[in-house]
Motif scaffolding. Structure first.
Motif, short mmCIF file in Angstrom:
data_model
loop_
_atom_site.label_atom_id
_atom_site.label_comp_id
_atom_site.label_asym_id
_atom_site.label_seq_id
_atom_site.Cartn_x
_atom_site.Cartn_y
_atom_site.Cartn_z
N VAL B 39 -13.40 18.75 -22.93
CA VAL B 39 -12.84 19.92 -22.25
C VAL B 39 -12.44 19.54 -20.83
O VAL B 39 -13.04 18.66 -20.22
N PRO B 40 -11.41 20.21 -20.28
CA PRO B 40 -10.99 19.89 -18.90
C PRO B 40 -12.09 20.26 -17.91
O PRO B 40 -12.81 21.25 -18.12
N SER B 42 -13.72 21.96 -14.98
CA SER B 42 -13.45 23.12 -14.12
C SER B 42 -14.71 23.48 -13.35
O SER B 42 -14.92 24.64 -13.01
N LEU B 45 -18.09 24.66 -16.28
CA LEU B 45 -17.97 25.72 -17.29
C LEU B 45 -16.95 25.29 -18.33
O LEU B 45 -16.06 24.50 -18.04
N SER B 46 -17.09 25.83 -19.54
CA SER B 46 -16.11 25.44 -20.56
C SER B 46 -15.15 26.62 -20.81
O SER B 46 -15.56 27.77 -20.76
N PRO B 47 -13.87 26.32 -21.06
CA PRO B 47 -12.89 27.39 -21.25
C PRO B 47 -13.00 28.03 -22.63
O PRO B 47 -13.48 27.41 -23.57
N ASP B 48 -12.55 29.27 -22.73
CA ASP B 48 -12.53 29.96 -24.02
C ASP B 48 -11.16 29.92 -24.66
O ASP B 48 -11.04 29.92 -25.87
N THR B 49 -10.12 29.95 -23.82
CA THR B 49 -8.76 29.95 -24.37
C THR B 49 -8.11 28.60 -24.13
O THR B 49 -8.53 27.85 -23.25
N HIS B 50 -7.06 28.34 -24.89
CA HIS B 50 -6.36 27.08 -24.73
C HIS B 50 -5.39 27.16 -23.56
O HIS B 50 -4.94 28.23 -23.19
N ALA B 51 -5.09 26.00 -22.98
CA ALA B 51 -4.24 25.99 -21.79
C ALA B 51 -2.75 26.10 -22.12
O ALA B 51 -1.94 26.21 -21.21
#
Lengths: 466, 117
Positions: B39-40, B42, B45-51
């Motif tokens: 994951v990128p 940030s 924290l980990s993202p829920d939606t794709h970039a």
């Protein structure tokens, strides 16, 4: 083997790439680590070899620390120093190098341990730290969706296990995607511990939610009889918190204020791309620290004057900060004083009520702009003023207790300065481009450790409940 | 043919260098990635939606303007060739052409196309 040993020998000559994590009690140590020539502090965990944890991690911070750890490339290792005997970090990192030192010597010992660990990792005598989080996709690929959409390609299914963004109208009335981004608590561009949930269209912020303060957990006193919170707060604030109860030397307070402003400036310059200058300013703040109260001269005020002049001539910095992050009248009233309010023309300073300060001819520094540029200039001006006051104050002691003017605003009157600023962020940041939002956040000088000193209200969601 | 052979040689050498470097790197430090490491970054924290998302490309008016004035320069090249022969008349004609374009710039300016955001 020959290639490996040659590469290892070359790598040992370079500074150790480290990613810094600052927990409770580690705020000043990370500043000293940034000044250590043996280390190269990275802005992302990817190129780092050593994860360096200074201070004690709260339970909220330790999950983020695990994520950061797993994002580092191998070989990697964890080196940590904690002021507390019991540390949740020790429970989540099975293999780490623990540094045992008093706080004053922690930075030098941590840096030496980082060098040794890097050398051992390269020699193969110290094992690389294994992945600690489960290797499971949070949202596995579901293929073709219930309405026949998806399957393959860019617009299909849930690529890489995550759904595509929601749509909303942008400022031109176009129906476009909103990118939900969660940042913090270890993003080097943001104040330590700050967690934001941001909805972006392009680089324009459409909505902001401020996450729960990860330091708050530690601020709750163990029992009602306890007078002081279990969490001591940021090291910078110690003399100001003491002055709420007992008289404190004016020189000590003003040195602490100058040091705080210079530390802030060092970090802000680094984030604005002036890393070398930021490092010099951090070094200057460390020298102010070592002078202590009662010194009669050579406190660095001449250097601060020169620094102020050179930064005021810096057109790039002025261009990046002018007109950015202006607060409305109502928002300024909610602040009840402090540097951010003084940068918007509100002449309010707790020191004006103290005869000890009035005897020194103190007058608050006030700027009119109210934007990020005015806040930068005001803090530089205040740092210079504080060093001058420290030079002339002699043994003068404060005479007012109960309230004090801290480096970020008034203390002792309800919520702390950062607690007053945090609720304003959604309104302030919405509509800004991401770069301007970072500039605004920097200029506000938010301190989540200080905000944690205010007892948390009921119903606050934990940082990880999203 | 010589040019083609040279290009082919460069391609083969570049490809070979890439494969050797990648191979040596993979042998010395075998690539290993887990879901959390992909994951990128940030801040922990980990993202829920794709970039992947569509956004308004606000610089497109500038790209169009660049194209317009680039074409203007294309017209100026043949004009420069005949300028000495035609003399004053050519100068006046070009001034008229530039003036018309200038009105275009003023109109675009008034419409706010030069405002970035």
């Amino acid at each position: 083997m020959v290639v490996r040993s040659i590469l290892a020998r070359l790598a040992k000559k370079a500074p150790v790439p480290v990613f810094l994590i600052s927990g409770i009690g580690g705020d000043e140590i990370t500043d000293r680590l940034r000044l250590d020539d043996r280390l190269h502090v990275t802005d992302s965990p990817r190129p780092a070899m050593i994860l360096m944890i200074a201070g004690r991690l709260t339970s909220d911070l330790k999950y983020a620390a695990l994520q950061v750890h797993d994002q580092m490339a191998e070989p990697r290792a964890v080196v940590r120093w904690s002021p507390a005997e019991r540390d949740p970090a020790a429970e989540v990192f099975p293999h780490f190098v623990a540094v045992d030192a008093v706080a004053a010597a922690a930075a030098a010992t941590l840096a030496a341990a980082a060098v040794n660990t890097r050398d051992d990792l390269l020699a193969g005598s110290f094992p690389s730290s294994p992945p600690l989080l489960p290797d499971v996709e949070p949202n596995p690929w579901r293929g073709v969706g219930p309405w026949g959409q998806g399957g393959t390609g860019m617009t299909g299914g849930v690529p890489y296990g995550r759904p595509l963004p929601e749509r909303a109208k942008d400022r031109d009335g176009l129906q476009l995607d909103q990118l939900l981004m969660r940042v913090g608590p270890f993003l080097p561009a943001l104040p330590e511990g700050l967690i934001l949930e941001v909805r972006l269209q392009g680089d324009v912020i459409q909505d902001v939610t401020v996450g729960a303060n990860p330091f708050v957990e530690e601020a709750v006193p163990d029992s009602e009889e306890e007078e002081l919170p279990a969490f001591p707060g940021p090291a910078d604030l110690a003399p100001f918190l003491a002055s709420l109860r007992v008289p404190v030397a004016v020189a000590e307070l003003e040195l602490a204020r100058a040091r705080h402003h210079l530390r802030w400036l060092g970090h802000a310059l680094r984030v604005h791309g002036l890393a070398a200058l930021g490092r010099r300013v951090l070094a200057l703040s460390a020298r102010v620290h070592s002078q202590g109260a009662g010194s009669s001269n050579a406190l660095g005020s001449a250097e601060v004057v020169e620094l102020r002049r050179s930064l005021e001539r810096n057109f790039t910095l002025a261009w990046a900060t002018r007109g950015i992050g202006r607060l409305s009248g109502d928002q300024l009233a909610a602040l009840d004083g402090g540097p951010v309010a003084r940068a918007a023309g509100i002449e309010r300073d707790e020191r004006c009520a103290d005869p000890a300060y009035l005897a020194l001819g103190f007058k608050p520094v006030v700027y009119a702009g109210g934007d990020a540029l005015a806040r930068w200039r005001l803090r530089l001006h205040e740092a210079e003023q504080s060093l001058r006051l420290a030079e002339t104050a002699g043994n003068s002691m404060t005479t007012v207790t109960g309230t004090a003017e801290g480096p970020t605003g008034p203390l002792g009157r309800g919520p702390g300065p950062s607690s007053r600023l945090l609720p304003l962020l959604p309104e302030l940041l919405t509509g800004l481009e991401w770069g301007d939002a970072v500039t605004t956040l920097l200029s506000l000088d938010l301190d989540l450790r200080e905000a944690a000193l205010t007892p948390p209200g009921s119903g606050v969601a934990p940082a990880w409940a999203w | 043919m010589e040019g083609g052979a040279a290009a082919l040689t460069i391609l083969v050498v570049a490809l070979g260098a890439f494969l050797i470097l990648k191979g040596v790197g993979d042998v010395l430090n075998p690539p290993r990635s887990t879901a959390p490491s992909r994951v990128p970054f940030s801040g922990g924290l980990s993202p829920d939606t794709h970039a992947w998302n569509r956004y308004h490309v606000r610089y497109y008016p500038m790209a169009l303007l660049f194209l317009a004035f680039d074409m203007e320069m294309v017209f100026m090249y043949p004009w420069a060739v005949v300028f000495v022969e035609e003399g004053l008349i050519a100068l006046i004609e070009m001034l008229m052409f530039i003036t018309i374009l200038l009105f275009g710039i003023l109109y675009t300016w008034r419409e706010g196309a030069f405002r970035w955001s």
